[in-house]
Design a protein around this motif. Sequence first.
Motif, short mmCIF file in Angstrom:
data_model
loop_
_atom_site.label_atom_id
_atom_site.label_comp_id
_atom_site.label_asym_id
_atom_site.label_seq_id
_atom_site.Cartn_x
_atom_site.Cartn_y
_atom_site.Cartn_z
N SER A 64 0.84 -1.20 0.00
CA SER A 64 0.00 0.00 0.00
C SER A 64 0.87 1.24 0.00
N THR A 65 0.28 2.34 -0.45
CA THR A 65 1.00 3.60 -0.43
C THR A 65 -0.01 4.75 -0.42
N ASN A 66 0.45 5.92 -0.01
CA ASN A 66 -0.40 7.10 -0.16
C ASN A 66 -0.29 7.65 -1.58
N PHE A 67 -1.40 8.12 -2.12
CA PHE A 67 -1.37 8.92 -3.33
C PHE A 67 -1.76 10.34 -2.94
N ALA A 68 -1.82 11.23 -3.92
CA ALA A 68 -2.10 12.64 -3.62
C ALA A 68 -3.41 12.81 -2.87
N THR A 69 -4.45 12.07 -3.26
CA THR A 69 -5.76 12.32 -2.68
C THR A 69 -6.37 11.09 -2.01
N MET A 70 -5.63 10.00 -1.93
CA MET A 70 -6.22 8.78 -1.37
C MET A 70 -5.12 7.81 -0.94
N VAL A 71 -5.55 6.77 -0.23
CA VAL A 71 -4.63 5.68 0.08
C VAL A 71 -4.82 4.61 -0.98
N ALA A 76 4.55 8.92 -2.58
CA ALA A 76 5.34 7.70 -2.84
C ALA A 76 6.78 8.09 -3.20
N LEU A 77 7.43 7.34 -4.08
CA LEU A 77 8.84 7.60 -4.39
C LEU A 77 9.02 8.86 -5.23
N GLU A 117 4.51 -3.50 -9.70
CA GLU A 117 4.54 -2.04 -9.66
C GLU A 117 5.13 -1.62 -8.32
N VAL A 118 6.28 -0.97 -8.39
CA VAL A 118 7.01 -0.62 -7.17
C VAL A 118 6.82 0.87 -6.87
N PHE A 119 5.98 1.14 -5.86
CA PHE A 119 5.74 2.53 -5.43
C PHE A 119 6.54 2.87 -4.20
N ASP A 120 7.21 1.88 -3.63
CA ASP A 120 7.96 2.09 -2.39
C ASP A 120 8.98 0.95 -2.28
#
Length: 284
Positions: A111-118, A177-178, A143-146
């Motif tokens: 999981s990761t945070n995005f600009a407006t949501m988790v 994220a990154l 898909e590597v977001f972190d």
Amino acid sequence: MTTPVIITVAITGSVPRKKDTPAIPVEPDEQVESTHQAFEAGASIAHIHVRDEHENPSSDPGRFRRVQEGIRRHCPGMIVQFSTGGRGRRHEERGAPLVHLPDMASLTTGSTNFATMVYENSWEVVDGLARQMLTFGIKPEIEVFDLAMIYNTVDLIERGLLTRPVHAQFVLGNRGALPASEPVLDLLVAELRRVLPDATWGALGIGRHQLTVNRWALARGGHARTGLEDNIYSSYKILAKSNAELVGLCVDLCPEYDRRPATPAEAASILGLRIPAIGAAAHA
Ligand code: ZN
């Protein structure tokens, strides 16, 4: 000798709307047409999201099937990759289109945070999607977001839910994220090589970072992603006319790094995919 680079075109995504750019393809027919132009421009993987009739992100298997059929018909050998991203949707829904057997599907391993949501991907969701892909013989793109998502990938392999070699996509420049930073990419590549030396990888930059990250990936022997999902501009404040235009910008960078666009057959071979006979149904 020039080394082939797999260029993925992410044609639609979840975010851009027609009001943001008229170039964004949302209906299956326009998605196929946009993919075909991008294919002719040098893309060998099509990364697909679908929308409903109101342009909202959807996991409608029927729409995914229509796009896949059109790509199979018009873009011989092109690799079809379904997104299982489905922000906010349940895992069963997100995995439903996989029954249509795309060559690949995206799999985010945390999981990761995005600009407006988790962007929520519990182990239950990740395991469920991975198990489906394994059952159907669909190659995941991780898909590597972190950074942790690399180690989570190893965890999945150890538990028999993923097979090697994996293909990873580093997503840089999402708020939460990154960041799009060259030392961060170097760390990601080094860690991937350390824990999964046989893995292949690509990188993408969100928004204004798109071409910069294309350059970083080309310089490091990685693969590249472009397309309107990640960025809708061709240069400062100028909207891109099409996905093909963005693919063209990436292709134009290749000679500088002694790279050239991979053919679909080369891309399939690099990724260890079964190479479909041109003109035949891919999973016949
Ligand atoms: Zn996507």
